[in-house]
Design a protein around this motif. Structure first.
Motif, short mmCIF file in Angstrom:
data_model
loop_
_atom_site.label_atom_id
_atom_site.label_comp_id
_atom_site.label_asym_id
_atom_site.label_seq_id
_atom_site.Cartn_x
_atom_site.Cartn_y
_atom_site.Cartn_z
N LEU A 70 0.89 -1.15 0.00
CA LEU A 70 0.00 0.00 0.00
C LEU A 70 0.93 1.21 0.00
O LEU A 70 1.62 1.48 0.99
CB LEU A 70 -0.93 0.00 1.20
N LEU A 71 1.00 1.85 -1.15
CA LEU A 71 1.91 2.97 -1.34
C LEU A 71 1.28 4.23 -0.76
O LEU A 71 0.16 4.59 -1.11
CB LEU A 71 2.17 3.14 -2.84
N VAL A 72 2.00 4.88 0.14
CA VAL A 72 1.55 6.12 0.77
C VAL A 72 2.31 7.27 0.12
O VAL A 72 3.53 7.21 -0.04
CB VAL A 72 1.84 6.10 2.29
N VAL A 73 1.57 8.31 -0.24
CA VAL A 73 2.17 9.49 -0.86
C VAL A 73 2.00 10.65 0.11
O VAL A 73 0.88 10.95 0.55
CB VAL A 73 1.50 9.82 -2.21
N GLU A 74 3.13 11.28 0.44
CA GLU A 74 3.11 12.40 1.38
C GLU A 74 3.68 13.65 0.73
O GLU A 74 4.55 13.57 -0.13
CB GLU A 74 3.95 12.07 2.62
N ARG A 75 3.16 14.78 1.19
CA ARG A 75 3.71 16.08 0.81
C ARG A 75 3.84 16.87 2.10
O ARG A 75 2.87 17.03 2.84
CB ARG A 75 2.80 16.80 -0.17
N ASP A 76 5.03 17.32 2.37
CA ASP A 76 5.29 18.09 3.59
C ASP A 76 4.82 17.34 4.83
O ASP A 76 4.25 17.94 5.75
CB ASP A 76 4.64 19.47 3.50
N GLY A 77 5.00 16.02 4.85
CA GLY A 77 4.66 15.20 6.01
C GLY A 77 3.20 14.81 6.12
O GLY A 77 2.83 14.06 7.02
N ALA A 78 2.35 15.29 5.23
CA ALA A 78 0.92 14.95 5.27
C ALA A 78 0.59 13.94 4.18
O ALA A 78 1.07 14.05 3.05
CB ALA A 78 0.08 16.21 5.07
N VAL A 79 -0.23 12.95 4.52
CA VAL A 79 -0.66 11.95 3.54
C VAL A 79 -1.64 12.62 2.58
O VAL A 79 -2.65 13.18 3.00
CB VAL A 79 -1.30 10.74 4.24
N VAL A 80 -1.32 12.55 1.27
CA VAL A 80 -2.16 13.19 0.26
C VAL A 80 -2.75 12.20 -0.75
O VAL A 80 -3.68 12.54 -1.48
CB VAL A 80 -1.40 14.31 -0.49
N ALA A 81 -2.20 10.98 -0.79
CA ALA A 81 -2.70 9.98 -1.73
C ALA A 81 -2.20 8.61 -1.31
O ALA A 81 -1.28 8.49 -0.49
CB ALA A 81 -2.22 10.30 -3.15
N CYS A 82 -2.81 7.58 -1.91
CA CYS A 82 -2.35 6.22 -1.69
C CYS A 82 -2.83 5.33 -2.83
O CYS A 82 -3.73 5.71 -3.58
CB CYS A 82 -2.86 5.66 -0.35
N CYS A 83 -2.22 4.16 -2.94
CA CYS A 83 -2.70 3.15 -3.88
C CYS A 83 -2.17 1.79 -3.46
O CYS A 83 -1.10 1.67 -2.88
CB CYS A 83 -2.30 3.46 -5.32
N GLN A 84 -2.97 0.79 -3.78
CA GLN A 84 -2.62 -0.60 -3.52
C GLN A 84 -1.93 -1.17 -4.75
O GLN A 84 -2.36 -0.95 -5.88
CB GLN A 84 -3.90 -1.40 -3.26
N LEU A 85 -0.86 -1.92 -4.52
CA LEU A 85 -0.18 -2.65 -5.58
C LEU A 85 -0.09 -4.11 -5.12
O LEU A 85 0.37 -4.37 -4.02
CB LEU A 85 1.22 -2.09 -5.82
N GLU A 86 -0.54 -5.01 -5.97
CA GLU A 86 -0.53 -6.43 -5.62
C GLU A 86 0.08 -7.22 -6.75
O GLU A 86 -0.30 -7.05 -7.92
CB GLU A 86 -1.96 -6.90 -5.36
N ARG A 87 1.01 -8.07 -6.42
CA ARG A 87 1.68 -8.91 -7.41
C ARG A 87 0.76 -10.06 -7.79
O ARG A 87 0.29 -10.79 -6.92
CB ARG A 87 2.98 -9.43 -6.83
N ARG A 88 0.52 -10.22 -9.09
CA ARG A 88 -0.34 -11.30 -9.60
C ARG A 88 0.35 -11.93 -10.80
O ARG A 88 0.02 -11.63 -11.95
CB ARG A 88 -1.72 -10.77 -9.98
N GLY A 89 1.30 -12.79 -10.53
CA GLY A 89 2.06 -13.43 -11.60
C GLY A 89 2.86 -12.40 -12.37
O GLY A 89 3.62 -11.63 -11.79
N ASP A 90 2.68 -12.37 -13.71
CA ASP A 90 3.40 -11.42 -14.55
C ASP A 90 2.74 -10.04 -14.56
O ASP A 90 3.23 -9.13 -15.22
CB ASP A 90 3.46 -11.94 -15.99
N ALA A 91 1.64 -9.91 -13.87
CA ALA A 91 0.91 -8.64 -13.83
C ALA A 91 0.90 -8.11 -12.40
O ALA A 91 1.26 -8.81 -11.45
CB ALA A 91 -0.52 -8.84 -14.32
N ALA A 92 0.49 -6.87 -12.28
CA ALA A 92 0.28 -6.26 -10.97
C ALA A 92 -1.14 -5.71 -10.97
O ALA A 92 -1.68 -5.33 -12.02
CB ALA A 92 1.28 -5.15 -10.71
N TYR A 93 -1.74 -5.68 -9.79
CA TYR A 93 -3.08 -5.12 -9.63
C TYR A 93 -2.95 -3.77 -8.95
O TYR A 93 -2.21 -3.61 -7.97
CB TYR A 93 -3.96 -6.05 -8.79
N PHE A 94 -3.68 -2.78 -9.46
CA PHE A 94 -3.69 -1.42 -8.93
C PHE A 94 -5.07 -1.16 -8.35
O PHE A 94 -6.07 -1.31 -9.04
CB PHE A 94 -3.41 -0.45 -10.09
N GLY A 95 -5.13 -0.79 -7.09
CA GLY A 95 -6.42 -0.54 -6.46
C GLY A 95 -6.30 0.43 -5.31
O GLY A 95 -5.23 0.98 -5.04
#
Length: 187
Positions: A70-95
């Motif tokens: 679960l990728l956390v994106v911060e700006r100036d120490g505050a969480v501003v965005a996020c996204c899930q990345l999941e490994r699925r064989g040769d692909a990745a899932y974004f959610g």
């Protein structure tokens, strides 16, 4: 990882979520998709779904699952965005993609999705990124298409009756699979 400033954004940092991030990430996802706060941005689902978008257990499972980030994106120490990345064989899932509603429309989402694609391509060797989007979300699907994702026409049913995913306000919801090729063709 630090990234150069984006339009009106300051320096962004990307990191993997930890258990202590769960409450703020639940609040971020809820604010981006549900209730009146979500109407500040353009990704709201408030007109098609009531109830919750996620809960602490769901977010914690993503944080702790093997082959998941679960990728956390911060700006100036505050969480501003996020996204899930999941490994699925040769692909990745974004959610679980969420950008703070008051920051939507300024290019932050483009930066986050580009970083997610780079990370799964370089770290996992993923050849494709997969995601599912509620099929009636035409504006959101068009945004992903502008980022190189293609509609597959393959759908899966919305989990009607499972309030962990929200309370549907219409009876025609389904998830459509979108795919992007992440392998750059050789010249």
């Amino acid at each position: 990882m630090d990234m150069a400033p984006t339009q009106d954004s300051g320096r962004l940092t990307f990191r993997d979520a930890v258990d202590a991030d769960v409450p703020v990430l639940v609040a971020l996802v809820e604010s981006a998709y549900r209730g009146d706060s979500s109407r500040v941005g353009w990704t709201t689902e408030a007109d098609i779904l009531d109830g919750q978008r996620t809960d602490p257990d769901g977010v914690r499972q993503v944080v702790e699952a093997p082959g998941s980030r679960l990728l956390v994106v911060e700006r100036d120490g505050a969480v501003v965005a996020c996204c899930q990345l999941e490994r699925r064989g040769d692909a990745a899932y974004f959610g679980m993609f969420a950008v703070r509603p008051d920051l939507q429309g300024a290019g932050l989402g483009k930066v986050v999705i580009a970083e997610a694609e780079r990370a799964v391509r370089e770290d996992w060797g993923a050849a494709e990124m997969h995601m599912t989007v509620i099929s009636v979300r035409e504006e959101l699907i068009a945004w992903y298409e502008r980022r190189g994702y293609r509609r597959t026409g393959r759908t899966s049913p919305f989990p009607y009756g499972d309030e962990r995913f929200g309370i549907p306000q219409r009876d025609d919801l389904a998830f459509e699979l979108l795919i992007k090729n992440l392998v750059r063709p050789e010249c």
